[in-house]
Design a protein around this motif. Sequence first.
Motif, PDB file in Angstrom:
ATOM      1  N   GLN A   1      52.802  50.618  43.304  1.00 22.65           N
ATOM      2  CA  GLN A   1      53.285  49.245  43.189  1.00 22.65           C
ATOM      3  C   GLN A   1      54.286  48.969  44.317  1.00 22.65           C
ATOM      4  OE1 GLN A   1      51.987  47.199  40.573  1.00 22.65           O
ATOM      5  NE2 GLN A   1      52.788  45.676  42.000  1.00 22.65           N
ATOM      6  N   ARG A   2      53.755  48.740  45.508  1.00 25.52           N
ATOM      7  CA  ARG A   2      54.599  48.560  46.687  1.00 25.52           C
ATOM      8  C   ARG A   2      54.569  47.142  47.246  1.00 25.52           C
ATOM      9  NH1 ARG A   2      56.197  53.502  48.655  1.00 25.52           N
ATOM     10  NH2 ARG A   2      55.089  55.327  47.869  1.00 25.52           N
ATOM     11  N   THR A   3      53.702  46.294  46.728  1.00 28.63           N
ATOM     12  CA  THR A   3      53.568  44.928  47.220  1.00 28.63           C
ATOM     13  C   THR A   3      54.248  43.951  46.255  1.00 28.63           C
ATOM     14  OG1 THR A   3      51.419  44.796  46.100  1.00 28.63           O
ATOM     15  CG2 THR A   3      51.401  45.356  48.439  1.00 28.63           C
ATOM     16  N   MET A   4      54.429  42.712  46.727  1.00 26.54           N
ATOM     17  CA  MET A   4      54.857  41.627  45.851  1.00 26.54           C
ATOM     18  C   MET A   4      53.591  40.978  45.307  1.00 26.54           C
ATOM     19  SD  MET A   4      57.880  40.059  48.303  1.00 26.54           S
ATOM     20  CE  MET A   4      58.253  38.650  47.258  1.00 26.54           C
ATOM     21  N   ASP A   5      53.262  41.250  44.053  1.00 24.70           N
ATOM     22  CA  ASP A   5      52.006  40.795  43.472  1.00 24.70           C
ATOM     23  C   ASP A   5      52.165  39.412  42.850  1.00 24.70           C
ATOM     24  OD1 ASP A   5      51.384  43.366  44.130  1.00 24.70           O
ATOM     25  OD2 ASP A   5      50.592  43.931  42.158  1.00 24.70           O
ATOM     26  N   VAL A   6      51.256  38.506  43.204  1.00 26.80           N
ATOM     27  CA  VAL A   6      51.179  37.181  42.588  1.00 26.80           C
ATOM     28  C   VAL A   6      49.771  37.031  42.036  1.00 26.80           C
ATOM     29  CG1 VAL A   6      51.422  34.696  42.918  1.00 26.80           C
ATOM     30  CG2 VAL A   6      52.867  36.272  44.225  1.00 26.80           C
ATOM     31  N   VAL A   7      49.677  36.736  40.741  1.00 27.36           N
ATOM     32  CA  VAL A   7      48.398  36.817  40.035  1.00 27.36           C
ATOM     33  C   VAL A   7      48.082  35.489  39.368  1.00 27.36           C
ATOM     34  CG1 VAL A   7      47.117  38.053  38.248  1.00 27.36           C
ATOM     35  CG2 VAL A   7      48.844  39.268  39.614  1.00 27.36           C
ATOM     36  N   TRP A   8      46.863  34.973  39.641  1.00 27.94           N
ATOM     37  CA  TRP A   8      46.369  33.778  38.956  1.00 27.94           C
ATOM     38  C   TRP A   8      45.244  34.178  38.010  1.00 27.94           C
ATOM     39  CZ3 TRP A   8      47.620  33.753  44.162  1.00 27.94           C
ATOM     40  CH2 TRP A   8      48.640  32.870  44.535  1.00 27.94           C
ATOM     41  N   HIS A   9      45.228  33.539  36.848  1.00 23.92           N
ATOM     42  CA  HIS A   9      44.200  33.824  35.848  1.00 23.92           C
ATOM     43  C   HIS A   9      44.127  32.645  34.891  1.00 23.92           C
ATOM     44  CE1 HIS A   9      42.119  35.830  32.497  1.00 23.92           C
ATOM     45  NE2 HIS A   9      41.709  36.724  33.389  1.00 23.92           N
ATOM     46  N   ARG A  10      42.949  32.401  34.345  1.00 25.25           N
ATOM     47  CA  ARG A  10      42.797  31.258  33.430  1.00 25.25           C
ATOM     48  C   ARG A  10      43.726  31.371  32.222  1.00 25.25           C
ATOM     49  NH1 ARG A  10      38.470  34.461  33.409  1.00 25.25           N
ATOM     50  NH2 ARG A  10      37.456  33.127  34.947  1.00 25.25           N
ATOM     51  N   ASP A  11      44.047  32.607  31.807  1.00 23.74           N
ATOM     52  CA  ASP A  11      44.937  32.776  30.660  1.00 23.74           C
ATOM     53  C   ASP A  11      46.403  32.528  31.012  1.00 23.74           C
ATOM     54  OD1 ASP A  11      42.729  33.404  29.193  1.00 23.74           O
ATOM     55  OD2 ASP A  11      43.138  35.553  29.062  1.00 23.74           O
ATOM     56  N   LEU A  12      46.711  32.339  32.306  1.00 22.09           N
ATOM     57  CA  LEU A  12      48.088  32.091  32.741  1.00 22.09           C
ATOM     58  C   LEU A  12      48.294  30.629  33.132  1.00 22.09           C
ATOM     59  CD1 LEU A  12      48.585  35.248  35.007  1.00 22.09           C
ATOM     60  CD2 LEU A  12      48.943  35.022  32.541  1.00 22.09           C
TER      61      LEU A  12
ATOM     62  N   PRO B   1      42.790  27.986  38.566  1.00 22.42           N
ATOM     63  CA  PRO B   1      42.903  29.286  39.257  1.00 22.42           C
ATOM     64  C   PRO B   1      41.644  29.729  39.980  1.00 22.42           C
ATOM     65  CG  PRO B   1      42.944  29.555  36.857  1.00 22.42           C
ATOM     66  CD  PRO B   1      43.073  28.101  37.120  1.00 22.42           C
ATOM     67  N   TRP B   2      40.487  29.115  39.681  1.00 22.25           N
ATOM     68  CA  TRP B   2      39.280  29.482  40.412  1.00 22.25           C
ATOM     69  C   TRP B   2      39.445  29.206  41.906  1.00 22.25           C
ATOM     70  CZ3 TRP B   2      36.913  25.693  43.213  1.00 22.25           C
ATOM     71  CH2 TRP B   2      37.173  24.375  42.840  1.00 22.25           C
ATOM     72  N   LEU B   3      40.344  28.263  42.252  1.00 14.79           N
ATOM     73  CA  LEU B   3      40.606  28.004  43.662  1.00 14.79           C
ATOM     74  C   LEU B   3      41.183  29.235  44.358  1.00 14.79           C
ATOM     75  CD1 LEU B   3      42.143  24.425  43.362  1.00 14.79           C
ATOM     76  CD2 LEU B   3      40.004  25.004  44.548  1.00 14.79           C
ATOM     77  N   ALA B   4      41.999  29.998  43.632  1.00 12.39           N
ATOM     78  CA  ALA B   4      42.546  31.228  44.211  1.00 12.39           C
ATOM     79  C   ALA B   4      41.426  32.209  44.518  1.00 12.39           C
ATOM     80  CB  ALA B   4      43.560  31.849  43.248  1.00 12.39           C
TER      81      ALA B   4
END
Length: 434
Positions: free
Chosen positions: A221-232, A389-392
């Motif tokens: 876990q070394r990156t800055m993670d940004v996560v898109w998901h339909r549940d978010l 989020p499908w755009l991501a």
Amino acid sequence: MSATPPPSTTAPLADPTAPATPVALPARCEVLVVGSGPAGSACATVLAEAGVDVWLIDQQDFPREKVCGDGLIPDAHHALARLGLLDQVMAQACHVSHVRCVGPSGGQVDVPGRLAVLPRRQLDWLLQRHAIARGAHCLTPVKFEGLIEDEAPATHGGGARVVGARLRHAGALHELRADWVVLATGAAMPPMLAAGLCTRRTPSGIALRGYVRNPAVVANQRTMDVVWHRDLRPGYGWIFPVGDATFNIGVGAFFDTRGDGRSVAADANLREVFDAFTRVYAPAKALMDGGEFVGELKGAPLRCTLGGAETGRPGLLATGEAIGSTYDFTGEGIGKALETGLLAADALLRGRRAGANDAAVCADYGAGVRRLQPRFALYERANGVNRHPWLADLVIWRARRSPRLLRRMSGVLDETSNPGHLLSLRGLFKLFAE
């Protein structure tokens, strides 16, 4: 559950280079800055360096916790460099080379950038102590109770002129007269409502974050993670490393300030969204399964888009998140809070040198803030990713195949390109033309 942050989230509690903290408020000063976060401390630093008699107050003692993702992208680096604090901040920050963007289907792309993470408990303490070292007077905890207005109408600009503030310190009410008052009070609206500068009561979004320590995931876990998901929806989740095997993990949800989509985010239960994040994103699940909370999950409102507030009136300027200095779409706000604080200080100093009237100072500052507005508008447009989020998925899929698009995404971090351009109809068409 531990309630004490690990060493990496605790700033030093003494600064031998800073003058002693005063124990009483004066009867008057040239500038009173209310709020000692990034905007307020940046403003006070520049004013103090120019020889202005400036007082900096905050309702909390420092160091203190602040709900934030803690990410420092290049706009924050530039502002910190101007303040002369960049090297000191970077010496304590966790350096990160990439933002990992993750779409609903699990596709991901690592976007390079000049990035760092430093908990706001540390950053804001460094900024406040730096302002003091540069000559600002600082006293905490002091509660802002309201403004003092001149009984006579302002000679330049509408309404009565602000001539100071009523403050409560150590249980006693105190009146402090000032040539100018700067409100840097963050997303809390009561001070802005009391000042007559708030034009939108509802926030732009809400966020929830916690610190979790888990040595087992450090290697992965070394990156800055940004996560898109339909549940978010209508937001996203993040994991940012802060050092000492500790991570800032959180979720945010944004309102649709352009239309009638506010109810979707307003009704979001962020604790449920947080739980969904740890369910749909495997690294978040791994972090939580073997990790230990450091402190508690904390939530806070967000004010974005440089909207919902006026920037000033005679004798009064407002800056930072109080005027919506946080970006929509990403929720990044540290850099622009610093920037608007610098703009406020610059306008006051120019007015001081020129002997300008209130209207000229307010207009000067307002013009500086408006020059930032086009970029905020593009981030507001890009906020469609949080609702759809499908755009991501689409952008990530194409970026993995297009070095040029990856450079454009990196340019979003450097502010050499804008996210709204990527997600316009023309931008989506160009995804397949590159």
